[in-house]
Structures are given as C-alpha cells and as structure tokens.
Design an enzyme around this catalytic site. Structure first.
Site, mmCIF file in Angstrom:
data_model
loop_
_atom_site.group_PDB
_atom_site.id
_atom_site.type_symbol
_atom_site.label_atom_id
_atom_site.label_comp_id
_atom_site.label_asym_id
_atom_site.label_seq_id
_atom_site.Cartn_x
_atom_site.Cartn_y
_atom_site.Cartn_z
ATOM 1 N N CYS A 1 37.815 30.311 42.779
ATOM 2 C CA CYS A 1 36.717 31.188 43.180
ATOM 3 C C CYS A 1 35.819 30.391 44.102
ATOM 4 C CB CYS A 1 35.937 31.684 41.961
ATOM 5 S SG CYS A 1 34.548 32.765 42.399
ATOM 6 N N GLU B 1 39.112 36.562 48.026
ATOM 7 C CA GLU B 1 40.191 35.580 48.098
ATOM 8 C C GLU B 1 40.983 35.844 49.366
ATOM 9 O OE1 GLU B 1 41.175 32.515 47.761
ATOM 10 O OE2 GLU B 1 40.705 32.745 45.627
#
Length: 271
Positions: A2, A114
């Site tokens: 993350c 992402e």
C-alpha cells in the site's frame, strides 16, 4: 503493498462508524484523494486519555504521520520507508513487534491505489529486485461502498533535540499491515483487465471487517500468537477494482477526479 490511498470521509462520519469517544475538531484533515507516505492521516485507536480520571482505554480518532518511526530510532529519516508491515512477519520484526503487541490501530480509507505491472516486472518485484516504472493505476475498494478499514500499527518517537514543551517533541507515526492479495474473483471486476486482486499486485492492505475491530484495537491483548489470528484475510468477494487516471501517479494531483472510473485502461498503458 500500500503506497497510496484515498481518504475523504469527514471525521464526524468516521467517529460514528467506529464508535469513537474522543476526537479533536482542530485535528480535522481535509479530504485527501491521493494520500502518500509522510502525510498526516486519520487513525482509530484505543488508548487511555492523558490526565483523565480513569485509566480505561478510550476509542479515539487521531492524526498520525504515515511512515512508522520505531521508538528506539536515533533519527526519523527511515519513517518514509516503513509504510508497510507484512502480516506474515510483523510479530517478529524488531521495527514492528512491540507496536504489534500493544499499539494497533485502524487506518480508515475509501480504498487504495495499485499499479498493474507486466508479469516479468512483477516477478522481479516479488524477489525484491528493481523493476521498471509501473503502468495502469487501479482503485480498489469495498464493493458495498463501506469504509476500507486497514489494519495498522502506531508508534511514539521522541525528538531529543527539542525541549519537552515543544509541539514537535513527540512524533506519532503509523504503518499499514499488508497481506497476500486475494486470488479469488473480484465482486465487481473491470470490463477488461484484472479479474482478481492478485492480477493487479501480489500484496494488498489487510482489511479488517467490523467483527474484528474491537479485538484488534484492544490494548489488553498482547499475546503475539493470539493476535496473529486476527491477521487472517477477510472473506473473499468483498472487493471491486476499476481503472483510474494516471494522474494519480503524481502525488501533487489531489481531487475527486482521481477516483473517477475509466471505461478501460488509458491509451499507452499495459495490463
């Protein structure tokens, strides 16, 4: 992993969702659609209130800096690199194990970003080797629109160069716990592109479902073996993902437009 997420909910809404007892309006943050390491972020934690009559833990909404600095660090420089802690090893790594035992938090988000990489690049990434620049960004979020409650850790660090009364004498920093990405089908997948979270990236933030919030935040639970049971991935089929503008790749860009769903990957990007 993350490395970027979005957090746009109002503090009063978060307080209601997480049954927060204490939060300071002066600590309110502006909606942030491109949260990056070293920024200040919201964290939910259970901790006694300083100078309170009772030593009982109080659920609080606090403002922390993303990038954990262990209490024993001589300087805070390494914090920007310690944004993620792996669920598989968090109980044993010197930088995280003390916080895992006693200082756990929830980092609320709308979802996380992402970037899809080619298979060869992803193989290199999994091996910890350098890879080429990332490609098409995707936004990942709960399919039902609920808050994305990321498991996190927090830590206190004392800047010994400053006097006790200095407002920056104490740093409170945090890290997101990550786990292996789901390989089961997404609840809602894009029309073209990845069908699972693992197709996007091999890691993902560990999302805590509401039935685990109290146990995760409870500071009286300190047994690592007991706590590791809380690191199990959430049930499959809760997430959706969709492509977003490559503008999110520049941290200086920050607007609701970054969350706009595209019909497909941008021209010139690869899946």
């Amino acid at each position: 992993m993350c490395g970027r997420y979005a957090s746009s909910r109002r503090p009063e809404d978060l307080a209601g969702i997480f049954e927060v007892e204490k939060w300071e309006p002066e600590e309110a943050l502006e909606p942030d659609y491109n949260v990056a390491p070293t920024k200040e972020v919201y964290a939910v934690l259970d901790r006694p209130v300083k100078d309170a009559d009772s030593p009982r833990p109080v659920r609080q909404l606090r403002k922390l800096k993303w990038g954990l600095v262990p209490s024993w660090s001589k300087t805070p420089e390494g914090g920007a690199k310690m944004i993620n802690a792996r669920a598989e090893t968090v109980h044993e790594k010197p930088s995280y194990r003390r916080a895992f035992a006693t200082r756990r938090c929830i980092l609320p988000a709308d979802g996380y970003y992402e970037w899809v990489t080619g298979k060869q690049e992803r193989d290199l990434e999994e091996e910890g080797r350098k890879k080429r620049p990332r490609k098409q960004p995707y936004f990942v979020l709960p399919a039902d629109g609920s808050v994305f409650a990321m498991a996190g850790l927090y830590e206190f660090w004392r800047d010994r160069t400053l006097p006790d009364e200095h407002p920056l004498a104490w740093w409170v920093t945090c890290s997101v716990i990550t786990t292996e990405a789901e390989s089961t089908p997404l609840a809602v997948a894009p029309a073209e592109g990845p069908r699972t979270l693992a197709d996007i990236h091999p890691r993902m933030p560990l999302m805590l479902t509401p039935d685990r919030w109290d146990a995760w935040l409870d500071p009286s639970r300190t047994d690592p073996d007991d706590l590791r049971g809380l690191l199990a991935p959430p049930p499959a089929g809760l997430m959706r993902a969709y492509p977003v503008s490559t503008a999110v790749s520049n941290v200086r860009n920050n607007s609701p437009e970054l969350l706009k769903e595209l019909e497909g990957p941008e021209e010139g990007t690869l899946f």
